[in-house]
Design an enzyme around this catalytic site. Sequence first.
Site, PDB file in Angstrom:
ATOM      1  N   TYR A  67       0.844  -1.200   0.000  1.00 28.35           N
ATOM      2  CA  TYR A  67       0.000   0.000   0.000  1.00 28.35           C
ATOM      3  C   TYR A  67       0.875   1.244   0.000  1.00 28.35           C
ATOM      4  CZ  TYR A  67      -4.331   2.567   0.951  1.00 28.35           C
ATOM      5  OH  TYR A  67      -5.428   3.400   0.877  1.00 28.35           O
ATOM      6  N   TYR A 109      -5.554   5.641  -7.242  1.00 25.59           N
ATOM      7  CA  TYR A 109      -5.802   5.547  -5.803  1.00 25.59           C
ATOM      8  C   TYR A 109      -7.204   5.012  -5.625  1.00 25.59           C
ATOM      9  CZ  TYR A 109      -6.689   7.067  -0.996  1.00 25.59           C
ATOM     10  OH  TYR A 109      -7.021   7.111   0.329  1.00 25.59           O
TER      11      TYR A 109
END
Lengths: 394, 298
Positions: A297, A347
């Site tokens: 991440y 994103y």
Amino acid sequence: MSLRRPDALGGRAAIVGIGATSFSKDSGRSELTLAVQAVRAALDDAGLSPVDVDGLVSFTMDTSPEIAVAQATGIGELSFFSRVHYGGGAACATIQQAALAVTTGVAEVVVCYRAFNERSGRRFGSGVQHREPSAEGAALGWVLPFGLLTPASWVAMAARRYLHTYGLSPDAFGPVAVADRRHAATNPAAYFYRKPITLADHAASRWIAEPLRLLDCCQETDGGQALVVTSLERAHDLRRRPAVITAAAQGAGRAQEQMTSFYRDDLTGLPEMGVVARQLWRTSGLGPGDVDTAVLYDHFTPFVLMQLEEFGFCGRGEAADFAADGGLEIGGRLPVNTHGGQLGEAYLHGMNGIAEAVRQVRGTSVNQVPDASRVLVTAGTGVPTSGLLLGRAQ
Amino acid sequence: MTDAEPAAGFYERIKAYEGQSAAVGGEGRDPVNSPMIRHWCEAMGHLLPVDGSAPPTMLQVWTMAGLSGHGDRSGPYDELLGALDAAGFDAVVATDCEQEYVRPLRPGDRIVFDAVIESVSPRKTTKLGIGHFITTRMDLRSGGEQVGTHRFRILKYAPAPRKAPGKRPRPVVNRDNAGFWNGVSRHELLIQRCTGCGTPRFPWLPGCNSCGGQAWDTVKASGSGTVYSYVVMHHPPFPAFEPPYAVALVELPEGVRMIANVTGVPYDKVRIGMPVELEFAVVDDELTLPVFRVREGV
């Protein structure tokens, strides 16, 4: 789930379908429309139809309720629906929830989804100036009056301490951004397709929240991503090579806060990801040397370095060296974020990263790691989080 | 921006000026000459070209009207600016220029020029205000041949009203932490302490993370502290803060850390390990905050 023993979830469910909308800065569609389109695309990919679905899982932050998504996709009755909290930390946990449901017979086919207009609508990066006096609001209330108002600023506080502890400069974060953008440059679905950057570009980009520069921060995206989970038995009858959920875990640390865990430990690690790492390794019987590629991440680059350390790919304080000289790029020590990550592709609160891990297991990534059979994926960092190990069926 | 809310069709009207001339038959006030080249090079810190030619980036020098103003401007260009003024876009800023150099200019060259309104942008929202970009292209000739092009862009805009400085975000006060903020209003920094195991805690919570004990009292902070980490905030801007500014994580000898601002040094002088001393800043009528001043002699 256990903090001390392997769990019984591993190897019993699989991701059998992935689907996404285009990733843009202005979708021109409602968030519900994005969710519905992503869910339908994922079902098409799996070769399943809406009537096969009896479970839906999303994020507490998602604005599209399971019942609305079900109505607008032609999904009928639901026997399982769930939402996971803590922003991007929910990503891999949606898959864990789905796996729990399909392995216990609570549901047969569960779709996990996340969709938002995060660029053209509510932008997380624009910061927080007010919170209600709930326990959750009060937790953030300790930092707001002093002007620490954005996700970048909350990450920067730990990043500064990390650099200080290990005698590094902010340039240490550059290789993470460069690797992401190199991978995005060859991924037509990526927003930054054909737009690689150099370490010099990173070092010259403007400060956002020192020590974070613009190119340490992920982009903002409009889009949706969905993934279909079913039991391994049923997965074998479907058209795609199953991405087996070898292990799935959630983790929160002691004295955990959401993004502002400033009051514990030494701020140089991510203890909640340590919880996830221990459980993934313990349940799978695997270790860092067994992983072919990882999707870590990357809303902000510093936490990619800390994750490498939490999972044991390198020792404490060694991640900057590990990432240097193309260490995270295709052909490097550990290819990371082969889709371009959230800095490069989109994103999507980590959900697009799970889809990339599925493609790696299938062998269909645009930046395929040769014979990748075991892939690590992580969810949001700096928050209570989750992770997955995906692999091929035996 | 009500006075810059032009009638329907306004953009079509100003866009119609595209292609019309901005200057016709302009002549340079002086021929290209050595004294001007020398003065310009001295003022700009530019090396004097050895062959006596003018540095290419001097191009605009040979066409500028000087203090007397814009005598060469055409009717259409003045009309366009007038239309924008009348619509409320009465401020102007030059944004950028692009030049092309066809051949070196040498002393004695006489410059003549024409200029055309190349483009009028749709309505744009900028930090300065809402307006339209106007691009003109000037073609420079000497002795009948093209010697260069000067493309110049301005923004005609309605200045955005300056926002009054906003209020700082308020503390988020509830039953579990009101004691802390009541203390701050009396200029006391109170740390919770578990009466079971003695562990100090911050942030304020109803129970102890070490032993689970629910009973607690408070300790008044001695006031000394050390910068444990810090952030310098640059972007995005917020109404109550003027970036760049520093926010620190301060470690107290009582065994807790808290976020606060550091005073007494510029934002770029805050460092990890700096000893700091508690003080209270009265931010406005309703808000007092604990802040930390860097100790003298640091």
